[in-house]
Design a protein around this motif. Structure first.
Motif, mmCIF file in Angstrom:
data_model
loop_
_atom_site.group_PDB
_atom_site.id
_atom_site.type_symbol
_atom_site.label_atom_id
_atom_site.label_comp_id
_atom_site.label_asym_id
_atom_site.label_seq_id
_atom_site.Cartn_x
_atom_site.Cartn_y
_atom_site.Cartn_z
ATOM 1 N N GLY A 101 0.851 -1.179 0.000
ATOM 2 C CA GLY A 101 0.000 0.000 0.000
ATOM 3 C C GLY A 101 0.888 1.231 0.000
ATOM 4 N N ASP A 102 0.352 2.356 0.439
ATOM 5 C CA ASP A 102 1.139 3.581 0.553
ATOM 6 C C ASP A 102 2.072 3.446 1.756
ATOM 7 N N PRO A 103 3.406 3.404 1.533
ATOM 8 C CA PRO A 103 4.297 3.150 2.662
ATOM 9 C C PRO A 103 4.265 4.241 3.720
ATOM 10 N N ALA A 104 4.077 5.508 3.299
ATOM 11 C CA ALA A 104 4.040 6.602 4.278
ATOM 12 C C ALA A 104 2.837 6.457 5.202
ATOM 13 N N PHE A 105 1.670 6.143 4.624
ATOM 14 C CA PHE A 105 0.463 5.958 5.433
ATOM 15 C C PHE A 105 0.623 4.741 6.342
ATOM 16 N N MET A 106 1.180 3.670 5.805
ATOM 17 C CA MET A 106 1.368 2.454 6.584
ATOM 18 C C MET A 106 2.258 2.708 7.793
ATOM 19 N N LEU A 107 3.376 3.389 7.572
ATOM 20 C CA LEU A 107 4.291 3.682 8.676
ATOM 21 C C LEU A 107 3.648 4.585 9.720
ATOM 22 N N GLU A 108 2.925 5.597 9.257
ATOM 23 C CA GLU A 108 2.266 6.510 10.198
ATOM 24 C C GLU A 108 1.294 5.756 11.085
ATOM 25 N N CYS A 109 0.508 4.876 10.486
ATOM 26 C CA CYS A 109 -0.459 4.105 11.265
ATOM 27 C C CYS A 109 0.230 3.187 12.261
ATOM 28 N N ILE A 110 1.286 2.525 11.833
ATOM 29 C CA ILE A 110 1.980 1.582 12.712
ATOM 30 C C ILE A 110 2.672 2.310 13.853
ATOM 31 N N GLN A 111 3.383 3.386 13.535
ATOM 32 C CA GLN A 111 4.199 4.059 14.539
ATOM 33 C C GLN A 111 3.389 4.930 15.487
ATOM 34 N N ASP A 112 2.201 5.385 15.047
ATOM 35 C CA ASP A 112 1.377 6.254 15.886
ATOM 36 C C ASP A 112 0.269 5.488 16.604
ATOM 37 N N SER A 113 0.295 4.180 16.536
ATOM 38 C CA SER A 113 -0.715 3.357 17.204
ATOM 39 C C SER A 113 -0.010 2.297 18.047
ATOM 40 N N GLU A 114 -0.807 1.375 18.570
ATOM 41 C CA GLU A 114 -0.234 0.276 19.350
ATOM 42 C C GLU A 114 0.320 -0.838 18.467
ATOM 43 N N LEU A 115 0.186 -0.688 17.144
ATOM 44 C CA LEU A 115 0.613 -1.753 16.248
ATOM 45 C C LEU A 115 2.102 -2.065 16.377
#
Length: 236
Positions: A101-115
């Motif tokens: 997917g979009d790597p920037a969006f993916m990283l933001e979601c992972i790093q800014d959540s509990e993921l």
């Protein structure tokens, strides 16, 4: 092979040519579990429809490859990434696979959540962690955002400074630029319909294309079935 095993796919996943790689990943995950483990395909993208399509396609593919307990998870917001039910499902996975997917969006979601914490904790257990395309690229120390010509911090789970997906098509042109940005790091170039399975210094190539390892701008190429030692002088 270490209990911390990764499967990294260059692209065009869930298609003929990668059967042996995905079957090997399923077998490794099952051997590491007391009972047939959960194969969980995760898509993280801003479009819920796209996330649904990608994750469901992956779950169907892994089921057809012999995974006995397969589910999918479509995440399109920070709220979904922090949902307790989604996090619990992630914690149970013995084979966790991130689709592109979009790597920037993916990283933001992972790093800014509990993921990220959940992913990090999963690496302390036996099992397999993988990804394809951007889902593989985010596992490296850095991720190259071509539209910005910028390196951003990745998850740092694999010993690569950066990973080039789709290396046999659009990704190959990144190699020269990444050699300039990361002159002392290992860079993984993984072709379409090709995967590398392993951990640390020891990998093996599966699929129809090549895995190219760059360091200092110098490439080493490996084809299906070949073992890959990032540092051939390092003892196993």
């Amino acid at each position: 092979m270490s209990s911390k095993t990764f499967i990294l796919t260059g692209g065009n996943e869930f298609e003929k040519g990668l059967e042996f790689a995905d079957q090997e990943a399923i077998a490794l995950a099952d051997r590491a579990s007391a009972s047939p483990g959960l194969c969980l395909v995760v898509a993280i993208t801003s479009s819920q429809r796209k996330a649904d399509e990608l994750s469901q396609a992956g779950a169907f593919w892994f089921s057809s490859m012999g995974a006995r307990h397969t589910e999918w998870l479509a995440l399109s917001s920070l709220q979904a990434c922090n949902d307790p039910q989604n996090l619990e499902k992630l914690r149970k996975a013995s084979l966790l696979y991130l689709v592109g997917g979009d790597p920037a969006f993916m990283l933001e979601c992972i790093q800014d959540s509990e993921l990220k914490a959940v992913f990090t904790n999963s690496l302390t257990r036996n099992g397999v962690f993988g990804g394809s395309g951007s889902g593989a690229a985010v596992l490296a120390q850095y991720v190259y955002l071509e539209d910005r010509d910028e390196l951003v911090a990745g998850l740092g789970f694999i010993p690569a400074g950066c990973l080039i997906p789709y290396h046999s098509s659009k990704g190959r042109k990144w190699a020269k630029r990444l050699a300039e940005l990361l002159p002392t790091s290992y860079i993984f170039g993984i072709d379409d319909k090709t995967a590398a399975i392993g951990y640390d210094n020891n990998w093996r190539v599966y699929g129809r294309g090549w895995v190219t390892i760059y360091k200092g701008g110098k490439p080493r190429k490996f084809s299906s079935g070949q073992p890959v030692a990032l540092n051939p002088k390092k003892r196993v």
